[in-house]
Design an enzyme around this catalytic site. Structure first.
Site, PDB file in Angstrom:
ATOM      1  N   SER A  58      48.630  53.478  90.088  1.00 48.73           N
ATOM      2  CA  SER A  58      48.071  52.137  89.903  1.00 48.73           C
ATOM      3  C   SER A  58      49.568  51.194  89.769  1.00 48.73           C
ATOM      4  O   SER A  58      49.235  49.766  89.727  1.00 48.73           O
ATOM      5  CB  SER A  58      47.180  51.802  88.937  1.00 48.73           C
ATOM      6  OG  SER A  58      48.135  52.395  87.568  1.00 48.73           O
ATOM      7  N   THR A  82      47.203  48.417  85.498  1.00 45.11           N
ATOM      8  CA  THR A  82      48.444  47.866  85.430  1.00 45.11           C
ATOM      9  C   THR A  82      49.057  48.311  84.270  1.00 45.11           C
ATOM     10  O   THR A  82      48.840  48.487  83.161  1.00 45.11           O
ATOM     11  CB  THR A  82      48.591  46.235  85.277  1.00 45.11           C
ATOM     12  OG1 THR A  82      47.793  45.799  86.469  1.00 45.11           O
ATOM     13  CG2 THR A  82      49.812  45.472  85.000  1.00 45.11           C
ATOM     14  N   THR A  94      52.449  45.989  89.014  1.00 46.75           N
ATOM     15  CA  THR A  94      51.272  46.906  89.287  1.00 46.75           C
ATOM     16  C   THR A  94      51.139  46.975  90.709  1.00 46.75           C
ATOM     17  O   THR A  94      51.877  46.145  91.511  1.00 46.75           O
ATOM     18  CB  THR A  94      49.835  45.897  88.876  1.00 46.75           C
ATOM     19  OG1 THR A  94      48.782  46.680  89.094  1.00 46.75           O
ATOM     20  CG2 THR A  94      49.810  44.704  89.607  1.00 46.75           C
ATOM     21  N   ARG A 107      46.092  39.994  98.784  1.00 44.58           N
ATOM     22  CA  ARG A 107      45.428  39.631  97.547  1.00 44.58           C
ATOM     23  C   ARG A 107      46.597  39.713  96.431  1.00 44.58           C
ATOM     24  O   ARG A 107      47.410  40.783  96.496  1.00 44.58           O
ATOM     25  CB  ARG A 107      44.285  40.473  97.208  1.00 44.58           C
ATOM     26  CG  ARG A 107      43.631  40.122  95.954  1.00 44.58           C
ATOM     27  CD  ARG A 107      44.099  41.162  94.918  1.00 44.58           C
ATOM     28  NE  ARG A 107      43.417  40.907  93.665  1.00 44.58           N
ATOM     29  CZ  ARG A 107      43.715  41.445  92.395  1.00 44.58           C
ATOM     30  NH1 ARG A 107      45.143  42.359  92.228  1.00 44.58           N
ATOM     31  NH2 ARG A 107      43.158  41.409  91.440  1.00 44.58           N
ATOM     32  N   VAL A 108      46.605  38.481  95.608  1.00 40.86           N
ATOM     33  CA  VAL A 108      47.545  38.842  94.612  1.00 40.86           C
ATOM     34  C   VAL A 108      46.734  38.621  92.984  1.00 40.86           C
ATOM     35  O   VAL A 108      45.972  37.864  93.214  1.00 40.86           O
ATOM     36  CB  VAL A 108      48.731  37.591  94.497  1.00 40.86           C
ATOM     37  CG1 VAL A 108      49.567  37.611  93.238  1.00 40.86           C
ATOM     38  CG2 VAL A 108      49.593  37.797  95.801  1.00 40.86           C
ATOM     39  N   GLY A 109      46.809  39.289  92.276  1.00 42.87           N
ATOM     40  CA  GLY A 109      46.209  39.446  91.014  1.00 42.87           C
ATOM     41  C   GLY A 109      46.919  38.713  89.963  1.00 42.87           C
ATOM     42  O   GLY A 109      47.746  37.656  90.153  1.00 42.87           O
ATOM     43  N   ASP A 110      46.442  39.036  88.705  1.00 48.12           N
ATOM     44  CA  ASP A 110      47.068  38.227  87.717  1.00 48.12           C
ATOM     45  C   ASP A 110      48.472  38.578  87.101  1.00 48.12           C
ATOM     46  O   ASP A 110      49.348  37.924  86.637  1.00 48.12           O
ATOM     47  CB  ASP A 110      46.079  38.329  86.392  1.00 48.12           C
ATOM     48  CG  ASP A 110      46.017  39.793  85.795  1.00 48.12           C
ATOM     49  OD1 ASP A 110      45.902  40.667  86.865  1.00 48.12           O
ATOM     50  OD2 ASP A 110      46.377  40.237  84.732  1.00 48.12           O
ATOM     51  N   THR A 127      45.416  43.794  81.441  1.00 51.78           N
ATOM     52  CA  THR A 127      45.228  44.440  82.613  1.00 51.78           C
ATOM     53  C   THR A 127      43.753  44.318  82.867  1.00 51.78           C
ATOM     54  O   THR A 127      42.945  43.757  82.278  1.00 51.78           O
ATOM     55  CB  THR A 127      45.412  45.922  82.084  1.00 51.78           C
ATOM     56  OG1 THR A 127      45.046  46.885  83.048  1.00 51.78           O
ATOM     57  CG2 THR A 127      44.669  46.147  80.789  1.00 51.78           C
ATOM     58  N   GLY A 128      43.461  44.810  84.210  1.00 53.32           N
ATOM     59  CA  GLY A 128      42.058  44.853  84.483  1.00 53.32           C
ATOM     60  C   GLY A 128      41.866  43.934  85.596  1.00 53.32           C
ATOM     61  O   GLY A 128      42.864  43.594  86.515  1.00 53.32           O
ATOM     62  N   GLY A 145      42.215  41.112  87.816  1.00 50.00           N
ATOM     63  CA  GLY A 145      43.055  39.862  87.677  1.00 50.00           C
ATOM     64  C   GLY A 145      42.281  38.472  87.959  1.00 50.00           C
ATOM     65  O   GLY A 145      42.829  37.407  87.292  1.00 50.00           O
TER      66      GLY A 145
END
Ligand code: ASP
Length: 326
Positions: free
Chosen positions: A84, A186, A204, A214-217, A237-238, A240
């Site tokens: 991950s 993450t 991550t 796509r970009v997360g948090d 984590t989780g 985003g």
């Protein structure tokens, strides 16, 4: 039983630490009611154990928290068995491993990269963005060019195992990105060094089989990570998207500034997600926080979130977070 001498030593330490219960910014921080000696390093999930070990080496040889968090999370990035983060990360739905990372130092400086391909240690690129450019965030092709210009090596990050999983996923899911409890993990790390300075890092490969681009948090300062050296730091984590919507890590740090303990601050941020996010039963988010006193805590939506802690008292140990849904 603690010896009398040990008790006196710990009480004196507690008194000394208690006296820093007010931040320079004027806000209250949590009243200190335990005994923690510096340094401290905490990081998310099981892979935090190996990462902490590396960070601990730096922290206990008079190193700085910034070096500790960078070197610490690089362990997870470089390990192909951590699926991950970094090398060996699960790809997006087009088969690309795209990485997001950020880092923040005690001065409030920060650097970040997102949607970066073919570089094994994005956290170190993020650190260079922080130290060598006037910017905070560089993404995609630009981030790759910046990394290559600065001596990073281009590498294929898609391992045979991750490629196999992707091909299996394609057969069943028909190219539809899904959000659930399991498709993420993450590494976020927070450390306080012997000088009492806090830094954090977060890195991550993001949600498994996400849409390309796509970009997360995780690379977003204030969402996946936030550090204010007067108060403490937090990371997430989780899913985003849920974290970004409440500026999660910044929210946790601000709760600590207002007097919440690290765990209570994480809990408040989770409760905010619960109240705003209708699909909260189907998603996981976990926050982890460390305050200026060296106290730490976590809270998550679902059961199953854990974090690794290394201190002089608690040698590298995995701790289960409490959660909203039991
Ligand atoms: N927070 C990450 C993201 O949304 C996922 C994770 O925790 O692994 O990209």
């Amino acid at each position: 039983m603690k010896s009398r001498r040990e008790f006196i030593r710990l009480s004196a330490l507690a008194t000394a630490l208690f006296s820093i219960g007010k931040s320079k910014a004027g806000g209250l921080i949590h009243e200190f009611n335990g005994v923690v000696t510096k340094p401290v390093v905490v990081s998310t999930w099981q892979h935090g154990l190996a990462a902490n070990r590396e960070a601990w080496k730096i922290l206990t040889s008079k190193g700085q928290s910034l070096d500790a968090v960078e070197k610490g999370v690089r362990v997870a990035e470089s390990d192909p068995n951590v699926r991950s983060v970094g090398y060996g990360g699960i790809p997006d739905r087009d088969g690309h491993v795209t990485l997001d990372a950020c880092i923040m130092d005690p001065e409030g400086n920060c650097g970040s990269v997102a949607f970066l391909e073919n570089i094994m240690n994005p956290v170190s690129v993020a650190r260079l963005v922080m130290e060598k450019t006037p910017h905070v965030m560089i993404v995609g092709e630009g981030a790759l060019k910046f990394a290559l210009d600065n001596g990073f090596k281009k590498e294929n990050l898609l391992t045979p195992e991750s490629e196999k999983d992707w091909k299996e996923w394609l057969k069943i899911n028909e190219y539809k990105p899904v959000i659930n409890f399991e498709n993420h993990d993450t590494i976020g790390m927070l450390a306080i060094d012997n000088s009492g300075n806090i830094s954090g890092a977060c890195t991550t490969s993001g949600l498994s089989f996400k849409m390309h681009g796509r970009v997360g948090d995780s690379p977003i300062i204030g969402a996946g990570l936030f550090v204010d050296n007067e108060v403490g730091g937090a990371c997430a984590t989780g899913i985003g998207e849920a974290v970004i919507k409440i500026s999660g890590s910044h929210t946790v740090v601000e709760m600590m500034r207002l007097g919440k303990s690290p765990e209570d601050a994480c809990k408040q941020a989770i409760e905010r997600i619960i109240s705003k996010q209708k699909n909260n039963k189907d998603i996981q988010v976990g926050f982890l926080a460390l305050n200026k006193n060296g106290e730490y805590g976590a809270f998550s939506i679902q059961k199953g979130f854990n974090y690794a802690v290394d201190t002089n008292e608690i040698r590298n140990k995995l701790i289960d977070s409490d959660s909203h849904y039991k």
